[in-house]
Design an enzyme around this catalytic site. Sequence first.
Site, short mmCIF file in Angstrom:
data_model
loop_
_atom_site.label_atom_id
_atom_site.label_comp_id
_atom_site.label_asym_id
_atom_site.label_seq_id
_atom_site.Cartn_x
_atom_site.Cartn_y
_atom_site.Cartn_z
CB SER A 121 -6.28 67.88 42.14
OG SER A 121 -6.12 69.25 41.91
CG ASP A 122 -2.29 67.02 36.77
OD1 ASP A 122 -1.91 68.22 36.81
OD2 ASP A 122 -2.11 66.29 35.79
CB THR A 123 -7.44 69.08 35.58
OG1 THR A 123 -8.02 69.05 36.88
CG2 THR A 123 -8.54 69.04 34.53
CB SER A 180 -6.09 62.29 39.46
OG SER A 180 -5.70 61.52 40.57
#
Length: 177
Positions: A48-50, A86
Site C-alpha cells: 500500500s501507499d498513502t 492504494s
Amino acid sequence: MPSNFEENLLKEEHTCQEYVSNTSLGKGQAVVKQLISQNGPSSIILSSDTIVTCNQEVFEKPQTKERQLEMFHKYHQHPDLEVITSVNIIKYDSVTKESIIKSAIEITKLRFNDELSDEFLKYYVDSEEGLHVAGGFKYQELGCLLFKSIDGDYFNIVGLPAGTTFRLLSDILQPDH
C-alpha cells in the site's frame, strides 16, 4: 518482507491517484521479484501507499519541520484535503511463478481547520509528531486538532483502510482464485 522498490516516481507525470497506485503496486511487484529470485514460497503480499492531496498537489512525508510548516500553510489556504490510499493484494504462486492482483483505492476527505493560529501550527510542528508521516500529521494523536471534519474511512487516515483491505483479501482468497 520489505520492498526494495525505490519510491521516486515523478508526480508531474501522473494524476494523484495514478501516482499512489503505481507506487503501491511497484512495492508489491518488487516483493514478488524478490520471491522469484530467492525461490520463495507461494505468498499473499499486501502493499500500500498513502498520500495527502491539497489543491491537486501531492504531500507525502515531510523530512523537516520547515517543510511540515509549509505544508500546513498550504492546507490553511486550501483547507479541503484528501487522503488517498492504494491497496494491493497479490497472490503469488511459486510453482507457476504467476500472480493475481486485486487493487483498490480509498479516499477520505478532511477539512483543515483554517482558523488555527500560526502559533498553534508551530506548536504542533515543534512536537515533531507529524514528521516522517504522509501529510505531516498523525490524525489519531494530536493531529486530529488540525481538522474540522472527516468524511470517509478513519482507518484510511491512520494507517490502512481496514474494510477495503478485508474485502480485497476475501476476494483473492476465494477458491476460484
